[in-house]
Design an enzyme around this catalytic site. Structure first.
Site, PDB file in Angstrom:
ATOM      1  N   CYS A 101       3.668   4.604   1.021  1.00 56.09           N
ATOM      2  CA  CYS A 101       2.394   3.974   0.671  1.00 56.09           C
ATOM      3  C   CYS A 101       1.294   4.619   1.486  1.00 56.09           C
ATOM      4  O   CYS A 101       1.459   4.825   2.698  1.00 56.09           O
ATOM      5  CB  CYS A 101       2.468   2.478   0.974  1.00 56.09           C
ATOM      6  SG  CYS A 101       0.965   1.582   0.558  1.00 56.09           S
ATOM      7  N   GLU A 144       2.234  -0.922  -7.123  1.00 59.03           N
ATOM      8  CA  GLU A 144       0.772  -1.113  -7.188  1.00 59.03           C
ATOM      9  C   GLU A 144       0.435  -2.559  -7.534  1.00 59.03           C
ATOM     10  O   GLU A 144      -0.526  -3.125  -7.008  1.00 59.03           O
ATOM     11  CB  GLU A 144       0.141  -0.147  -8.200  1.00 59.03           C
ATOM     12  CG  GLU A 144       0.373   1.335  -7.927  1.00 59.03           C
ATOM     13  CD  GLU A 144       0.050   1.759  -6.507  1.00 59.03           C
ATOM     14  OE1 GLU A 144      -0.824   1.147  -5.861  1.00 59.03           O
ATOM     15  OE2 GLU A 144       0.694   2.708  -6.021  1.00 59.03           O
ATOM     16  N   HIS A 147       0.221  -4.718  -4.622  1.00 59.29           N
ATOM     17  CA  HIS A 147      -1.037  -4.627  -3.860  1.00 59.29           C
ATOM     18  C   HIS A 147      -2.070  -5.631  -4.378  1.00 59.29           C
ATOM     19  O   HIS A 147      -2.897  -6.135  -3.608  1.00 59.29           O
ATOM     20  CB  HIS A 147      -1.631  -3.213  -3.951  1.00 59.29           C
ATOM     21  CG  HIS A 147      -1.012  -2.231  -3.006  1.00 59.29           C
ATOM     22  ND1 HIS A 147      -0.987  -2.410  -1.642  1.00 59.29           N
ATOM     23  CD2 HIS A 147      -0.401  -1.038  -3.225  1.00 59.29           C
ATOM     24  CE1 HIS A 147      -0.387  -1.376  -1.064  1.00 59.29           C
ATOM     25  NE2 HIS A 147      -0.011  -0.525  -2.008  1.00 59.29           N
TER      26      HIS A 147
HETATM   27 ZN    ZN Z   1       0.953   1.250  -1.687  1.00 63.78          ZN
END
Ligand code: ZN
Length: 177
Positions: A101, A144, A147
């Site tokens: 990441c 993603e 996130h």
């Molecule tokens: Zn990430």
């Protein structure tokens, strides 16, 4: 002008907030954010980036799988902006795979993810898209998506023994493929 954005790193609170839906896709500010996110993910050898990583708490991410130094075996595709994305269904099958990441530099983790997912999102033209994603691209999407929920891959790792430094990853894992 397109700008490379600064990526928030682990410990920055913005990575822990749930992001907010976007309802003004046509606005210049949203279109500019998409362009800047694409430029940033390309410049940093990422395969995906989510808006909260550049301190914008919006439900938007870029999936940009392609082989590069950090992911030599990634499939090649054009970067896609996915807005207000959702997972509509998923396989029972879960597979573990290595993730890194941009917000967690220097560390890789072995993360369990659904192997196949069906997703919906709005594209940058405002069209609703439905797609079935598998394997590495499904993994990017799930990473993603996390996130947008205030999660990072470290939260999904089953054991701290499934963590490895980037240097060891490059030495041990990449050469196995
Ligand atoms: Zn990430």
């Amino acid at each position: 002008m397109v700008k490379i954005l600064q990526v928030a790193q682990l410990g920055n609170e913005i990575l822990r907030y749930p992001a907010q839906p976007i309802n003004n896709i046509g606005d210049k500010s949203v279109q500019k954010l998409i362009d800047d996110l694409i430029a940033t993910v390309v410049a940093t050898n990422g395969v995906g980036i989510a808006a909260p990583q550049v301190s914008q708490s919006d439900r938007l991410f870029i999936v940009a799988s392609r082989p590069n130094l950090r992911y030599p075996n990634a499939p090649k595709m054009e970067p896609i902006a996915m807005i207000n994305p959702q997972i509509s269904s998923h396989s029972e099958e879960i597979v573990k795979g290595w993730e890194g990441c941009l917000s967690v530099p220097g560390i890789r983790g072995l993360v369990p993810r659904y192997r196949v997912i069906e997703v919906e999102y709005t594209d940058r033209e405002g069209q609703l898209e439905k797609q079935k994603l598998t394997d590495f691209v499904a993994r990017i999407f799930q990473h993603e998506y996390d996130h947008l929920e205030g999660l990072v891959f470290l939260d999904r790792v089953e054991s701290s023994k499934d963590l490895i430094t980037e240097n060891e990853y490059q030495k041990q894992i990449v050469n196995q493929f």
